[in-house]
Design an enzyme around this catalytic site. Structure first.
Site, PDB file in Angstrom:
ATOM      1  N   GLN A 165       0.824  -1.214   0.000  1.00 17.74           N
ATOM      2  CA  GLN A 165       0.000   0.000   0.000  1.00 17.74           C
ATOM      3  C   GLN A 165       0.859   1.267   0.000  1.00 17.74           C
ATOM      4  OE1 GLN A 165      -3.030  -0.725  -0.402  1.00 17.74           O
ATOM      5  NE2 GLN A 165      -3.925   1.322  -0.416  1.00 17.74           N
ATOM      6  N   GLU A 208       4.252 -25.461   8.999  1.00 21.00           N
ATOM      7  CA  GLU A 208       4.590 -25.738  10.413  1.00 21.00           C
ATOM      8  C   GLU A 208       3.403 -25.453  11.347  1.00 21.00           C
ATOM      9  OE1 GLU A 208       8.480 -25.380  11.834  1.00 21.00           O
ATOM     10  OE2 GLU A 208       9.396 -25.463   9.851  1.00 21.00           O
TER      11      GLU A 208
HETATM   12  N1  COS Z   1       5.214 -31.769  22.977  1.00 24.47           N
HETATM   13  C1  COS Z   1       5.215 -33.034  23.454  1.00 24.47           C
HETATM   14  N2  COS Z   1       4.148 -33.875  23.362  1.00 24.47           N
HETATM   15  C2  COS Z   1       3.033 -33.393  22.784  1.00 24.47           C
HETATM   16  C3  COS Z   1       2.961 -32.071  22.268  1.00 24.47           C
HETATM   17  C4  COS Z   1       4.103 -31.259  22.378  1.00 24.47           C
HETATM   18  N3  COS Z   1       4.119 -30.022  21.900  1.00 24.47           N
HETATM   19  N4  COS Z   1       1.744 -31.878  21.733  1.00 24.47           N
HETATM   20  C5  COS Z   1       1.061 -33.015  21.920  1.00 24.47           C
HETATM   21  N5  COS Z   1       1.847 -33.925  22.542  1.00 24.47           N
HETATM   22  C6  COS Z   1       1.465 -35.276  22.954  1.00 24.47           C
HETATM   23  C7  COS Z   1       0.234 -35.218  23.841  1.00 24.47           C
HETATM   24  O1  COS Z   1       0.616 -35.013  25.196  1.00 24.47           O
HETATM   25  C8  COS Z   1      -0.376 -36.583  23.619  1.00 24.47           C
HETATM   26  O2  COS Z   1       0.323 -37.521  24.423  1.00 24.47           O
HETATM   27  P1  COS Z   1      -0.474 -38.636  25.268  1.00 24.47           P
HETATM   28  O3  COS Z   1      -1.126 -39.508  24.226  1.00 24.47           O
HETATM   29  O4  COS Z   1       0.591 -39.339  26.037  1.00 24.47           O
HETATM   30  O5  COS Z   1      -1.447 -37.895  26.107  1.00 24.47           O
HETATM   31  C9  COS Z   1      -0.052 -36.888  22.176  1.00 24.47           C
HETATM   32  O6  COS Z   1       1.066 -36.049  21.818  1.00 24.47           O
HETATM   33  C10 COS Z   1      -1.213 -36.591  21.243  1.00 24.47           C
HETATM   34  O7  COS Z   1      -1.548 -35.213  21.394  1.00 24.47           O
HETATM   35  P2  COS Z   1      -2.975 -34.648  21.006  1.00 24.47           P
HETATM   36  O8  COS Z   1      -4.031 -35.511  21.643  1.00 24.47           O
HETATM   37  O9  COS Z   1      -3.005 -33.189  21.288  1.00 24.47           O
HETATM   38  O10 COS Z   1      -3.008 -34.927  19.422  1.00 24.47           O
HETATM   39  P3  COS Z   1      -4.104 -34.486  18.362  1.00 24.47           P
HETATM   40  O11 COS Z   1      -3.979 -35.445  17.249  1.00 24.47           O
HETATM   41  O12 COS Z   1      -5.439 -34.302  18.967  1.00 24.47           O
HETATM   42  O13 COS Z   1      -3.717 -33.014  17.853  1.00 24.47           O
HETATM   43  C11 COS Z   1      -2.367 -31.302  16.867  1.00 24.47           C
HETATM   44  C12 COS Z   1      -2.490 -32.533  17.755  1.00 24.47           C
HETATM   45  C13 COS Z   1      -3.612 -30.856  16.128  1.00 24.47           C
HETATM   46  C14 COS Z   1      -1.867 -30.193  17.749  1.00 24.47           C
HETATM   47  C15 COS Z   1      -1.303 -31.767  15.864  1.00 24.47           C
HETATM   48  O14 COS Z   1      -1.841 -32.746  15.014  1.00 24.47           O
HETATM   49  C16 COS Z   1      -0.668 -30.689  15.057  1.00 24.47           C
HETATM   50  O15 COS Z   1       0.214 -29.948  15.525  1.00 24.47           O
HETATM   51  N6  COS Z   1      -1.095 -30.564  13.770  1.00 24.47           N
HETATM   52  C17 COS Z   1      -0.451 -29.670  12.862  1.00 24.47           C
HETATM   53  C18 COS Z   1       0.633 -30.391  12.170  1.00 24.47           C
HETATM   54  C19 COS Z   1       1.553 -29.438  11.505  1.00 24.47           C
HETATM   55  O16 COS Z   1       2.012 -28.467  12.076  1.00 24.47           O
HETATM   56  N7  COS Z   1       1.858 -29.735  10.253  1.00 24.47           N
HETATM   57  C20 COS Z   1       2.720 -28.888   9.536  1.00 24.47           C
HETATM   58  C21 COS Z   1       3.428 -29.701   8.560  1.00 24.47           C
HETATM   59  S1  COS Z   1       4.941 -30.230   9.106  1.00 24.47           S
HETATM   60  S2  COS Z   1       6.076 -28.741   8.434  1.00 24.47           S
END
Ligand code: COS
Length: 385
Positions: free
Chosen positions: A336, A363
């Site tokens: 802009q 990410e």
């Molecule tokens: N550090 C350590 N452990 C973690 C964590 C973290 N930051 N985040 C989650 N966990 C653990 C949880 O504690 C859980 O462990 P338990 O089973 O022992 O309780 C386990 O991992 C599963 O976590 P959660 O239930 O939160 O998983 P979900 O599948 O519900 O959701 C999200 C996780 C949505 C946060 C995840 O899938 C995500 O980050 N998605 C985006 C992926 C991404 O960034 N992709 C980009 C491409 S790669 S460049």
């Protein structure tokens, strides 16, 4: 371990000069050729930039998180292609190994990752598993003293030149509860193929493609950390760190765009005076300056907390969400302020505008950061009750 303050300052000065004198002048060329010249890649290697975050016992610089984000502020000030080249070796491609690798795995790969001789990629995303990373379908079937991997990974940064992939695959029996394991898979493993290079909206000079595994056999020693079933946590920890690094890159890009916008506004004359004298332009500059400063403070504060050993999952998500949205607004204001010139390719501002768009997606999208922040808030509140 943190570097001596003088040595750190020298490193920052060297990188800042390299960005200004070597990288900024070839931004247009890199965009036009969709490639970084080989001599510049060599200089990047010689500066040690591939090993910023790799511990010094493996030949890296072993920077603390605060030091790493300070370097990322500098690297963010030019086309993201350069940062992307070294990004996987410093971030998502190497950190699984650094955080959870066995001593043998670290010794085997980290020295070559630190020099840039070996490029690494993080193979998590799939055609049907992006934000919902845990729903990935790539399977690793136990077979004798090893595993056979089958599946497709999508949009994998640096895959076209990677020699090593951290591949996340299911090792369960196909039931509802996924067991995800991380594997270190070398690019020349029979059965591993690459798709064509993806055509993107921006970030020319940085490349992604599919990684296809068809009955790709790997030894048991390739299981990251030697532990089955811990892959998802490794991926999440790696992403916490990666998100902070990306936030710093966003700050660097915003600061560059603000400088360019200020210089343009002070030179461009309309109605008989530089447009920087007009309050409506000043408001655009001031909003960008304040937001970039806020993001810089968030990133530094979170990096310091991580260096102190605190878990910063929430703060890293806050930083990634705020900084990537912020640089989107700053890039929009830069267009802009530059007016018609901002829309023309000759000025390079529209290129940054397109490049910045990816920061809100990779990410972890903004929406995933929101989800992580809110979930952690609710968890903490329940734990405190
Ligand atoms: N550090 C350590 N452990 C973690 C964590 C973290 N930051 N985040 C989650 N966990 C653990 C949880 O504690 C859980 O462990 P338990 O089973 O022992 O309780 C386990 O991992 C599963 O976590 P959660 O239930 O939160 O998983 P979900 O599948 O519900 O959701 C999200 C996780 C949505 C946060 C995840 O899938 C995500 O980050 N998605 C985006 C992926 C991404 O960034 N992709 C980009 C491409 S790669 S460049």
């Amino acid at each position: 371990m943190a570097l001596d303050a003088d040595i750190m300052q020298q490193l920052l000065d060297t990188i800042s000069r390299f960005v200004r004198e070597r990288l900024v002048p070839i931004e247009f060329q890199v965009a036009a050729d969709d490639a970084i010249p080989e001599d510049v890649k060599r200089e990047i290697r010689e500066l040690g930039l591939f090993g910023l975050s790799i511990p010094d016992e493996y030949g890296g610089l072993g920077l603390s998180m605060e030091e790493e984000v300070r370097v990322a502020f500098e690297l963010g000030r030019t086309s993201p292609a350069f940062r992307s080249l070294i990004g996987t070796n410093n971030g998502i491609g190497s950190q699984g190994l650094v955080l959870d690798g066995t001593p043998e795995q670290k010794a085997k790969y980290l020295p070559r990752l630190a020099t840039g001789e070996l490029i690494s990629s993080f193979a998590l995303t799939e055609p049907d598993a992006g934000s919902d990373a845990a729903s990935l379908k790539t399977r690793a079937l136990a077979d004798g003293d090893g595993f056979v991997l089958t599946g497709t990974k999508r949009f994998i940064t640096n895959a076209p030149y990677a020699g090593l992939f951290t591949v996340f695959a299911r090792t369960d029996d196909g039931g509802k509860e996924p067991e995800i394991t991380a594997f270190l898979v070398e690019a020349d493993t029979p059965g591993l193929h690459l798709g064509p290079i993806d055509k993107k909206m921006g970030q020319s000079g940085s490349h992604t493609c599919d990684v296809i595994m068809e009955k790709c056999r790997v030894p048991s020693s390739s299981v990251l950390g030697g532990l089955k079933g811990t892959g998802f946590k490794t991926a999440m920890k790696v992403l916490d760190r990666g998100r902070l690094h990306i936030s710093a890159v966003c700050v660097g890009m915003a600061e560059r765009l603000i400088e360019d916008s200020l210089a343009y506004a002070m030179n461009r004359t309309q109605f008989g005076e530089p447009i920087a004298q007009f309050q409506l332009i000043q408001a655009l500059l001031a909003d960008s300056r304040a937001e970039a400063y806020a993001a810089r403070c968030m990133v530094l504060e979170t990096a310091r907390a991580r260096d102190e050993g605190k878990r910063v999952s929430t703060e890293a998500a806050c930083s990634k969400m705020f900084a990537s949205e912020m640089v989107g607004r700053v890039a929009d204001r830069a267009v802009q302020i530059h007016g018609g010139a901002g829309y023309m390719t000759d000025y390079g501002i529209e290129r940054f505008y397109r490049d910045a768009r990816l920061f809100r997606i990779y990410e972890g999208t903004t929406q995933i950061q929101q989800l992580v922040i809110a979930r952690n808030m609710i968890r903490d509140a329940k734990n405190a009750a």
